[in-house]
Scaffold this motif. Structure first.
Motif, PDB file in Angstrom:
ATOM      1  N   TYR A  88       0.843  -1.186   0.000  1.00  0.00           N
ATOM      2  CA  TYR A  88       0.000   0.000   0.000  1.00  0.00           C
ATOM      3  C   TYR A  88       0.885   1.245   0.000  1.00  0.00           C
ATOM      4  CZ  TYR A  88      -3.391  -3.175   2.381  1.00  0.00           C
ATOM      5  OH  TYR A  88      -4.212  -4.205   2.746  1.00  0.00           O
ATOM      6  N   VAL A  89       0.285   2.353  -0.376  1.00  0.00           N
ATOM      7  CA  VAL A  89       0.927   3.659  -0.259  1.00  0.00           C
ATOM      8  C   VAL A  89      -0.124   4.661   0.204  1.00  0.00           C
ATOM      9  CG1 VAL A  89       0.552   4.341  -2.666  1.00  0.00           C
ATOM     10  CG2 VAL A  89       2.446   5.320  -1.417  1.00  0.00           C
ATOM     11  N   THR A  90       0.274   5.602   1.046  1.00  0.00           N
ATOM     12  CA  THR A  90      -0.626   6.669   1.463  1.00  0.00           C
ATOM     13  C   THR A  90       0.186   7.927   1.709  1.00  0.00           C
ATOM     14  OG1 THR A  90      -2.480   7.233   2.919  1.00  0.00           O
ATOM     15  CG2 THR A  90      -0.574   6.210   3.957  1.00  0.00           C
ATOM     16  N   GLY A  94      -3.288   4.091  -2.252  1.00  0.00           N
ATOM     17  CA  GLY A  94      -3.689   2.948  -3.058  1.00  0.00           C
ATOM     18  C   GLY A  94      -2.655   1.849  -3.009  1.00  0.00           C
ATOM     19  N   ILE A  95      -2.518   1.169  -4.126  1.00  0.00           N
ATOM     20  CA  ILE A  95      -1.640   0.008  -4.250  1.00  0.00           C
ATOM     21  C   ILE A  95      -0.400   0.388  -5.049  1.00  0.00           C
ATOM     22  CG2 ILE A  95      -1.483  -2.316  -5.253  1.00  0.00           C
ATOM     23  CD1 ILE A  95      -3.344  -2.224  -2.853  1.00  0.00           C
ATOM     24  N   VAL A  96       0.730  -0.167  -4.650  1.00  0.00           N
ATOM     25  CA  VAL A  96       1.956  -0.035  -5.435  1.00  0.00           C
ATOM     26  C   VAL A  96       1.903  -1.123  -6.501  1.00  0.00           C
ATOM     27  CG1 VAL A  96       4.478  -0.073  -5.416  1.00  0.00           C
ATOM     28  CG2 VAL A  96       3.227   0.805  -3.417  1.00  0.00           C
ATOM     29  N   ASP A  97       1.699  -0.714  -7.740  1.00  0.00           N
ATOM     30  CA  ASP A  97       1.593  -1.672  -8.840  1.00  0.00           C
ATOM     31  C   ASP A  97       2.952  -2.308  -9.138  1.00  0.00           C
ATOM     32  OD1 ASP A  97      -1.144  -1.186  -9.257  1.00  0.00           O
ATOM     33  OD2 ASP A  97      -0.711   0.547 -10.535  1.00  0.00           O
ATOM     34  N   PRO A 122       7.235   2.889  -4.589  1.00  0.00           N
ATOM     35  CA  PRO A 122       6.225   3.485  -3.705  1.00  0.00           C
ATOM     36  C   PRO A 122       6.024   4.981  -3.982  1.00  0.00           C
ATOM     37  CG  PRO A 122       7.571   1.973  -2.467  1.00  0.00           C
ATOM     38  CD  PRO A 122       8.210   2.098  -3.825  1.00  0.00           C
ATOM     39  N   PHE A 123       7.100   5.716  -4.271  1.00  0.00           N
ATOM     40  CA  PHE A 123       6.945   7.141  -4.567  1.00  0.00           C
ATOM     41  C   PHE A 123       6.141   7.360  -5.843  1.00  0.00           C
ATOM     42  CE2 PHE A 123       8.374  11.043  -6.712  1.00  0.00           C
ATOM     43  CZ  PHE A 123       7.825  11.948  -5.827  1.00  0.00           C
ATOM     44  N   GLN A 124       6.398   6.562  -6.880  1.00  0.00           N
ATOM     45  CA  GLN A 124       5.621   6.684  -8.123  1.00  0.00           C
ATOM     46  C   GLN A 124       4.140   6.411  -7.855  1.00  0.00           C
ATOM     47  OE1 GLN A 124       7.902   3.830 -10.378  1.00  0.00           O
ATOM     48  NE2 GLN A 124       8.969   5.428 -11.534  1.00  0.00           N
ATOM     49  N   GLY A 178      -0.265 -10.107  11.605  1.00  0.00           N
ATOM     50  CA  GLY A 178      -0.911 -11.375  11.893  1.00  0.00           C
ATOM     51  C   GLY A 178      -1.633 -11.971  10.696  1.00  0.00           C
ATOM     52  N   ARG A 179      -1.979 -11.138   9.701  1.00  0.00           N
ATOM     53  CA  ARG A 179      -2.772 -11.627   8.568  1.00  0.00           C
ATOM     54  C   ARG A 179      -2.296 -11.165   7.194  1.00  0.00           C
ATOM     55  NH1 ARG A 179      -3.978 -14.995  11.474  1.00  0.00           N
ATOM     56  NH2 ARG A 179      -5.838 -15.175  12.717  1.00  0.00           N
ATOM     57  N   LEU A 180      -1.517 -10.096   7.118  1.00  0.00           N
ATOM     58  CA  LEU A 180      -1.117  -9.550   5.823  1.00  0.00           C
ATOM     59  C   LEU A 180       0.399  -9.594   5.669  1.00  0.00           C
ATOM     60  CD1 LEU A 180      -3.399  -6.378   5.744  1.00  0.00           C
ATOM     61  CD2 LEU A 180      -3.852  -8.617   4.733  1.00  0.00           C
ATOM     62  N   GLU A 181       0.855  -9.919   4.457  1.00  0.00           N
ATOM     63  CA  GLU A 181       2.291  -9.982   4.190  1.00  0.00           C
ATOM     64  C   GLU A 181       2.850  -8.686   3.607  1.00  0.00           C
ATOM     65  OE1 GLU A 181       3.201 -13.383   1.735  1.00  0.00           O
ATOM     66  OE2 GLU A 181       2.885 -14.778   3.389  1.00  0.00           O
ATOM     67  N   ASN A 182       1.986  -7.752   3.238  1.00  0.00           N
ATOM     68  CA  ASN A 182       2.460  -6.534   2.576  1.00  0.00           C
ATOM     69  C   ASN A 182       2.838  -5.444   3.570  1.00  0.00           C
ATOM     70  OD1 ASN A 182      -0.232  -6.040   3.343  1.00  0.00           O
ATOM     71  ND2 ASN A 182      -0.526  -4.606   1.691  1.00  0.00           N
ATOM     72  N   LYS A 183       3.335  -4.337   3.024  1.00  0.00           N
ATOM     73  CA  LYS A 183       3.688  -3.160   3.822  1.00  0.00           C
ATOM     74  C   LYS A 183       2.883  -1.960   3.345  1.00  0.00           C
ATOM     75  CE  LYS A 183       8.448  -4.398   4.890  1.00  0.00           C
ATOM     76  NZ  LYS A 183       9.866  -3.995   4.767  1.00  0.00           N
ATOM     77  N   ILE A 184       2.835  -0.936   4.181  1.00  0.00           N
ATOM     78  CA  ILE A 184       2.301   0.356   3.779  1.00  0.00           C
ATOM     79  C   ILE A 184       3.457   1.355   3.805  1.00  0.00           C
ATOM     80  CG2 ILE A 184       1.505   0.901   6.128  1.00  0.00           C
ATOM     81  CD1 ILE A 184      -0.734   2.609   4.698  1.00  0.00           C
ATOM     82  N   HIS A 185       3.581   2.104   2.720  1.00  0.00           N
ATOM     83  CA  HIS A 185       4.598   3.137   2.578  1.00  0.00           C
ATOM     84  C   HIS A 185       3.913   4.486   2.778  1.00  0.00           C
ATOM     85  CE1 HIS A 185       7.475   0.265   0.750  1.00  0.00           C
ATOM     86  NE2 HIS A 185       6.361  -0.313   0.349  1.00  0.00           N
TER      87      HIS A 185
END
Length: 176
Positions: free
Chosen positions: A38-40, A70-73, A78-80, A108-115
């Protein structure tokens, strides 16, 4: 530690990951989801107003106020992704950006990160609003009131506010 792993693609956006973990008490099954990061952004315009957006979130079944993001495609930094989401959701052009870090939204449930980013932005005069995203601009005090009234409730975005508070550019961008 991980003795077995099975990945089932559920959609183009998410996979179910089944893991068997060897613990002291013996093998134990765990389930989590793999998805893109994710990115915010806490984006502040030249007038000191902060971009927030309102959109329907099916998981919680309400229209929700949150920071643009949103999502990092795949193939995107992440900056883009931050630049793209600010442009699409709030009609903003990034002037300066400060990376606030990458963190796990739910270990505990998600493998992704938020930037998370702190951004100085300017309005794009040729902005075409997305049909299902309502951009709005608020003062820092108005945003804090929304938090206190339970109108701004997404933990990931609240964490970005906290991270921004500790950044040396925060008060300069808000002009406080």
């Amino acid at each position: 530690m991980i003795i077995h792993k099975k990945i089932t693609q559920l959609s183009p956006w998410v996979s179910l990951v089944e893991k068997t973990v060897n613990l002291q008490s013996g093998p134990a099954p765990y389930h989590c989801f793999a998805q893109d990061d994710y990115v915010t952004a806490l984006a502040i315009r030249e007038d000191g107003k902060i971009a927030i957006v309102r959109q329907f979130r099916a998981a919680i079944e309400i229209f929700n106020w949150e920071l643009p993001g949103g999502i990092v495609d795949p193939g995107q930094t992440p900056f883009q992704a931050c630049e793209k989401e600010l442009s699409e959701e709030a009609g903003l052009i990034v002037q300066e950006s400060y990376e606030l870090g990458a963190h796990y939204p739910d270990c505990g449930r998600l493998e992704n990160k938020i930037h998370s980013f702190l951004v100085k932005a300017t309005s794009n005069t040729r902005f075409i609003k997305e049909p299902d995203v309502e951009p709005h601009f608020v003062t820092w005090q108005e945003l804090l009131e929304m938090v206190n009234k339970g109108q701004f409730i997404t933990a990931l975005h609240l964490s970005t506010l906290f991270l921004a508070l500790n950044h040396p550019q925060f008060s300069k961008l808000l002009k406080i």
